[in-house]
Scaffold this active site. Structure first.
Site, PDB file in Angstrom:
ATOM      1  N   GLY A 120       0.804  -1.221   0.000  1.00 51.57           N
ATOM      2  CA  GLY A 120       0.000   0.000   0.000  1.00 51.57           C
ATOM      3  C   GLY A 120       0.834   1.266   0.000  1.00 51.57           C
ATOM      4  CB  ALA A 121       1.917   3.934   1.310  1.00 53.19           C
ATOM      5  CG  HIS A 164       3.249   0.751  -5.341  1.00 51.54           C
ATOM      6  ND1 HIS A 164       3.435   1.807  -4.481  1.00 51.54           N
ATOM      7  CD2 HIS A 164       3.828  -0.323  -4.747  1.00 51.54           C
ATOM      8  CE1 HIS A 164       4.083   1.387  -3.417  1.00 51.54           C
ATOM      9  NE2 HIS A 164       4.347   0.114  -3.544  1.00 51.54           N
ATOM     10  CD  GLN A 171       7.616  -7.470   3.825  1.00 55.15           C
ATOM     11  OE1 GLN A 171       6.768  -8.217   3.351  1.00 55.15           O
ATOM     12  NE2 GLN A 171       8.278  -6.624   3.056  1.00 55.15           N
ATOM     13  CD  GLN A 196      10.455  -7.605  -2.205  1.00 53.15           C
ATOM     14  OE1 GLN A 196      10.329  -7.509  -0.995  1.00 53.15           O
ATOM     15  NE2 GLN A 196       9.737  -6.865  -3.033  1.00 53.15           N
ATOM     16  CB  SER A 250       5.647   3.523   0.750  1.00 55.90           C
ATOM     17  OG  SER A 250       5.111   2.844  -0.360  1.00 55.90           O
ATOM     18  NE  ARG A 251      11.089   1.323   3.860  1.00 54.58           N
ATOM     19  CZ  ARG A 251      10.992   0.566   4.944  1.00 54.58           C
ATOM     20  NH1 ARG A 251      11.186   1.074   6.099  1.00 54.58           N
ATOM     21  NH2 ARG A 251      10.732  -0.718   4.866  1.00 54.58           N
TER      22      ARG A 251
HETATM   23  O1  PAF Z   1       7.956  -5.017  -1.931  1.00 59.16           O
HETATM   24  C1  PAF Z   1       7.002  -5.025  -1.147  1.00 59.16           C
HETATM   25  O2  PAF Z   1       6.168  -4.101  -1.100  1.00 59.16           O
HETATM   26  C2  PAF Z   1       6.799  -6.213  -0.211  1.00 59.16           C
HETATM   27  O3  PAF Z   1       8.029  -6.690   0.226  1.00 59.16           O
HETATM   28  C3  PAF Z   1       5.950  -7.339  -0.820  1.00 59.16           C
HETATM   29  C4  PAF Z   1       6.620  -7.932  -2.043  1.00 59.16           C
HETATM   30  C5  PAF Z   1       4.580  -6.797  -1.206  1.00 59.16           C
HETATM   31  C6  PAF Z   1       5.756  -8.461   0.196  1.00 59.16           C
HETATM   32  O4  PAF Z   1       5.101  -8.006   1.347  1.00 59.16           O
END
Ligand code: PAF
Length: 279
Positions: free
Chosen positions: A30-31, A36, A60, A153, A186-187
């Site tokens: 979100g945010a 995104h 996480q 990631q 988002s940060r």
């Molecule tokens: O990148 C992110 O926003 C998060 O790490 C994800 C992939 C949605 C998993 O919670």
């Protein structure tokens, strides 16, 4: 746009869809910002049904403060998704995805987690992998889209997707940047305007690395760049690594063009930012 809060309802909706439809999934916390939205727009180009999830995944986060302060803007997010014609949004509560006191699963990442985020944020990738496995089990997408800003990631998700035998194709989308070059995140919402200005050092340094690689040794280039951060006391550099793109291990000698990445994590006013460049 359909909005689901419960996984069982989302699953029965997806089951009722034509099996030939190509489904694309964009998991988020979100945010939502333009980074995104560019994942969703990319997904829309190549599929019949786009599903976005919004879930701030507690497992996480390494510290409670970061989890509590993570921005949450569900109403704005829903509006932004509906404006770009996203088809489905899944917005669960924690209890829809985790049992009380449920622990994360432990995964094998073949060394992809040894450095950088894996080293600085113990357990972080097990939290990410756990939620991605849960979400993929629910959505069973043909494709899933992730930003290249979170390079480690992205590589780890590609790896576990294969390991867990999901047939989902993982698509990486290039990082969206502010006009200053700062990677959208988002940060960034937690930074003052003077912090935002200081944060531009991160991308400037990455560009400097791309421009000066091969002309200088890896060691010299790293030292010069670390020095740039040391001259800025208000930015705390956590790591600056030059790694091989395939295994994300630091290198002494450059690989072929396009097979190296420079990755930075730095904090400003306690807000932790990451970024990278592939060269
Ligand atoms: O990148 C992110 O926003 C998060 O790490 C994800 C992939 C949605 C998993 O919670």
């Amino acid at each position: 746009m359909k909005i689901f809060k419960l996984k069982e309802e989302l699953k029965s909706y997806l089951n009722s869809q034509d099996k030939d439809k190509i489904t694309s999934f964009v998991p988020t916390m979100g945010a939502l910002h333009d980074g995104h939205l560019s994942l969703i727009l990319n997904a829309k180009k190549n599929s019949d049904l786009v599903i976005c999830s919004i879930f701030v995944n507690p497992t996480q986060f390494n510290n409670l403060k970061d989890l509590e302060e993570y921005p949450r803007t569900p109403n704005r997010d829903i509006k932004a998704l509906s404006d770009i014609n996203c088809d489905v949004v899944y917005l669960p509560e924690i209890s829809d995805l985790y049992r009380t006191n449920e622990k994360v699963k432990q995964y094998q990442y073949n060394g992809l987690d040894t450095y950088m985020e894996g080293k600085g944020r113990p357990g972080h990738f097990d939290g990410v992998a756990t939620i991605i496995e849960k979400l993929f089990m629910i959505v069973r997408p043909n494709k899933a889209y992730f930003g290249q800003k979170d390079l480690q990631q992205l590589q780890i998700i590609k790896h576990i997707t294969k390991q867990l035998n999901f047939e989902t194709e993982i698509v990486g989308v290039s990082t969206k940047r502010e006009s200053s070059g700062l990677a959208m995140s988002s940060r960034n919402k937690r930074l003052s305007s003077s912090d935002l200005e200081k944060a531009t050092l991160i991308y400037k340094t990455l560009l400097f690395i791309k421009e000066n690689a091969y002309k200088n040794s890896v060691k010299e280039l790293k030292e010069t760049c670390i020095q740039k951060f040391n001259e800025e006391p208000e930015i705390h550099l956590e790591y600056l690594e030059i790694v091989s793109l395939d295994n994300l291990h630091p290198i002494d000698m450059y690989k072929h063009n396009g097979c190296n990445a420079a990755c930075i994590a730095a904090s400003i006013s306690s807000v932790r930012l990451i970024d990278n460049i592939i060269f």
